[in-house]
Write an enzyme that holds these catalytic residues in place. Sequence first.
Site, PDB file in Angstrom:
ATOM      1  N   ARG A  23      20.615  56.259  74.450  1.00 29.31           N
ATOM      2  CA  ARG A  23      19.566  56.858  75.301  1.00 29.31           C
ATOM      3  C   ARG A  23      19.550  56.268  76.705  1.00 29.31           C
ATOM      4  NH1 ARG A  23      15.245  59.674  72.316  1.00 29.31           N
ATOM      5  NH2 ARG A  23      16.467  60.856  70.837  1.00 29.31           N
ATOM      6  N   ARG A  27      13.746  58.468  79.938  1.00 28.24           N
ATOM      7  CA  ARG A  27      12.494  58.391  80.701  1.00 28.24           C
ATOM      8  C   ARG A  27      12.149  57.021  81.258  1.00 28.24           C
ATOM      9  NH1 ARG A  27       8.672  61.173  76.481  1.00 28.24           N
ATOM     10  NH2 ARG A  27      10.369  60.413  75.175  1.00 28.24           N
ATOM     11  N   ARG A  36      14.407  65.602  85.587  1.00 32.68           N
ATOM     12  CA  ARG A  36      13.768  66.361  84.506  1.00 32.68           C
ATOM     13  C   ARG A  36      12.656  67.250  85.072  1.00 32.68           C
ATOM     14  NH1 ARG A  36      10.023  66.742  80.910  1.00 32.68           N
ATOM     15  NH2 ARG A  36      10.271  66.676  78.649  1.00 32.68           N
ATOM     16  N   ASP A  73      21.199  67.175  73.077  1.00 32.79           N
ATOM     17  CA  ASP A  73      20.363  66.714  71.973  1.00 32.79           C
ATOM     18  C   ASP A  73      20.950  67.189  70.653  1.00 32.79           C
ATOM     19  OD1 ASP A  73      17.566  65.365  71.597  1.00 32.79           O
ATOM     20  OD2 ASP A  73      17.676  66.961  70.104  1.00 32.79           O
ATOM     21  N   TYR A 150      15.306  67.795  60.279  1.00 35.41           N
ATOM     22  CA  TYR A 150      14.512  68.509  61.297  1.00 35.41           C
ATOM     23  C   TYR A 150      14.457  70.008  61.005  1.00 35.41           C
ATOM     24  CZ  TYR A 150      14.569  64.201  64.056  1.00 35.41           C
ATOM     25  OH  TYR A 150      14.391  62.907  64.487  1.00 35.41           O
TER      26      TYR A 150
HETATM   27  O1  1CP Z   1      21.437  59.072  76.724  1.00 35.07           O
HETATM   28  C1  1CP Z   1      21.683  59.519  75.599  1.00 35.07           C
HETATM   29  O2  1CP Z   1      21.670  58.830  74.551  1.00 35.07           O
HETATM   30  C2  1CP Z   1      22.146  60.964  75.506  1.00 35.07           C
HETATM   31  C3  1CP Z   1      21.245  61.966  75.147  1.00 35.07           C
HETATM   32  C4  1CP Z   1      20.557  62.056  73.795  1.00 35.07           C
HETATM   33  C5  1CP Z   1      21.005  61.768  72.491  1.00 35.07           C
HETATM   34  C6  1CP Z   1      22.298  61.085  72.090  1.00 35.07           C
HETATM   35  C7  1CP Z   1      19.267  62.631  73.657  1.00 35.07           C
HETATM   36  C8  1CP Z   1      18.422  63.057  74.771  1.00 35.07           C
HETATM   37  N1  1CP Z   1      18.991  62.746  72.312  1.00 35.07           N
HETATM   38  C9  1CP Z   1      20.015  62.212  71.584  1.00 35.07           C
HETATM   39  C10 1CP Z   1      20.143  62.143  70.127  1.00 35.07           C
HETATM   40  C11 1CP Z   1      18.977  62.442  69.267  1.00 35.07           C
HETATM   41  N2  1CP Z   1      17.998  63.404  69.429  1.00 35.07           N
HETATM   42  C12 1CP Z   1      18.742  61.797  68.024  1.00 35.07           C
HETATM   43  C13 1CP Z   1      19.673  60.785  67.396  1.00 35.07           C
HETATM   44  C14 1CP Z   1      19.523  59.428  67.983  1.00 35.07           C
HETATM   45  C15 1CP Z   1      18.194  58.738  67.736  1.00 35.07           C
HETATM   46  O3  1CP Z   1      17.852  58.491  66.555  1.00 35.07           O
HETATM   47  O4  1CP Z   1      17.543  58.395  68.729  1.00 35.07           O
HETATM   48  C16 1CP Z   1      17.584  62.352  67.469  1.00 35.07           C
HETATM   49  C17 1CP Z   1      16.932  61.974  66.153  1.00 35.07           C
HETATM   50  C18 1CP Z   1      17.116  63.368  68.357  1.00 35.07           C
HETATM   51  C19 1CP Z   1      15.939  64.258  68.174  1.00 35.07           C
HETATM   52  C20 1CP Z   1      14.981  64.116  69.267  1.00 35.07           C
HETATM   53  N3  1CP Z   1      15.178  64.661  70.512  1.00 35.07           N
HETATM   54  C21 1CP Z   1      13.812  63.341  69.305  1.00 35.07           C
HETATM   55  C22 1CP Z   1      13.232  62.532  68.149  1.00 35.07           C
HETATM   56  C23 1CP Z   1      12.134  63.314  67.508  1.00 35.07           C
HETATM   57  C24 1CP Z   1      11.468  62.689  66.286  1.00 35.07           C
HETATM   58  O5  1CP Z   1      10.235  62.752  66.250  1.00 35.07           O
HETATM   59  O6  1CP Z   1      12.134  62.219  65.340  1.00 35.07           O
HETATM   60  C25 1CP Z   1      13.264  63.463  70.604  1.00 35.07           C
HETATM   61  C26 1CP Z   1      12.009  62.863  71.144  1.00 35.07           C
HETATM   62  C27 1CP Z   1      14.165  64.279  71.356  1.00 35.07           C
HETATM   63  C28 1CP Z   1      14.075  64.648  72.794  1.00 35.07           C
HETATM   64  C29 1CP Z   1      15.017  63.914  73.663  1.00 35.07           C
HETATM   65  N4  1CP Z   1      16.390  63.928  73.508  1.00 35.07           N
HETATM   66  C30 1CP Z   1      16.971  63.214  74.529  1.00 35.07           C
HETATM   67  C31 1CP Z   1      15.911  62.717  75.371  1.00 35.07           C
HETATM   68  C32 1CP Z   1      16.096  61.898  76.619  1.00 35.07           C
HETATM   69  C33 1CP Z   1      14.699  63.150  74.809  1.00 35.07           C
HETATM   70  C34 1CP Z   1      13.301  62.923  75.368  1.00 35.07           C
HETATM   71  C35 1CP Z   1      12.871  64.174  76.051  1.00 35.07           C
HETATM   72  C36 1CP Z   1      12.232  64.046  77.383  1.00 35.07           C
HETATM   73  O7  1CP Z   1      12.876  63.818  78.404  1.00 35.07           O
HETATM   74  O8  1CP Z   1      11.016  64.247  77.403  1.00 35.07           O
END
Ligand code: 1CP
Length: 342
Positions: A23, A27, A36, A73, A150
């Site tokens: 990540r 943010r 964003r 994502d 999910y």
């Molecule tokens: O920088 C990076 O790592 C690249 C981008 C990336 C990756 C690899 C994002 C951007 N998401 C992911 C993978 C991802 N997405 C995972 C696997 C890794 C982990 O466990 O962290 C999972 C479970 C998700 C699903 C997801 N997407 C969640 C979790 C939800 C939950 O309640 O379980 C969330 C909050 C997101 C949104 C998201 N994806 C990425 C970002 C930066 C965000 C936040 C969104 C924003 O900017 O508001």
Amino acid sequence: MTKTILRALAGETLPTPPIWMMRQAGRYLPEYKATRAQAGDFLSLCYTPELAAEVTLQPIRRYGFDAAILFADILLLPQALGADLWFVTGEGPRLSTITGADDLAKLGPVDDIDETLSPIYETVKILSRDLPADTTLIGFAGAPWTVATYMIAGRGTPDQGPAHALKDGDRATFEALLDRITEGTIHYLSRQIEAGAEVVKIFDSWAGSLTGADFERYAVQPAARITAALKARHPGVPVIAFPRGAGARYEGLHAAIGADCIAIDDGVEAGWAAQSVQTGGCVQGNLASRHMVTGGDDLVRETRAICEAFSDGPHIFNLGHGITPDADPDNVQLMIDTVRGG
Ligand code: 1CP
């Protein structure tokens, strides 16, 4: 081969481990928040190649990480397979649910996913052109079990209860869903590689909630199937597997999955992982993300301890899970300086 990440993935022990961060585009960075806001919402950011490439590059410019991870994502694949997907600000993702065979039948074929995902391949192309020559580009997808949790629940869940209920109550539908996601993932990651991804990572964030034979069947086997298919199509492209929460089951996973690197969370001790996991190949991870919030001596001590524990084998420095939005960007710099400067 000069890129340090590729050397570590090939099994080389380097004097200083290469470094990137889960990540790393996110943010905690003001420049991410600005882009964003320009995109309007998270999905528009993912699907606008110029902006997705820009946020991927931001942490490379600021910190000089050795790898960039494509900004996208894991939930884009379910959307490409026909699930409804939206993000509720401050809460997280929402999807249409899969509760039985009828819902599964509404999903589209794997062959159609590029109609939705082609902007992601375009982002990869931009990045492979614009990244510094020594920075490795990592593509990724979710592992079938994690993506299924999910798709079944329609949201993130603390214990993956709905997915376990479908698995135990209607195994045929559950396994058909996992198969569809597995096939889709092979296709999606192959396309990322064709567009320029040099490494791919499979995120199984909820592997730890699989117990007994389910861990082997639904975490190890799908990852092994994806890895074997990718290796057949793209020999030489390394695969990183991240079955988060595997605990003692991390032992032997390089061989069981066929992965070049196993990413480990912060739930296992680095000394144990060096003895029991790193003997199978490259490892990555283990620093608790909270150090990026708290910083100070604890961060320096833990960072050094992890580097020391893994110094006799192939190692990529990383966190045990993603950096959180409340992290301090200066602590990231302190971590990097500690890894590179001792
Ligand atoms: O920088 C990076 O790592 C690249 C981008 C990336 C990756 C690899 C994002 C951007 N998401 C992911 C993978 C991802 N997405 C995972 C696997 C890794 C982990 O466990 O962290 C999972 C479970 C998700 C699903 C997801 N997407 C969640 C979790 C939800 C939950 O309640 O379980 C969330 C909050 C997101 C949104 C998201 N994806 C990425 C970002 C930066 C965000 C936040 C969104 C924003 O900017 O508001």
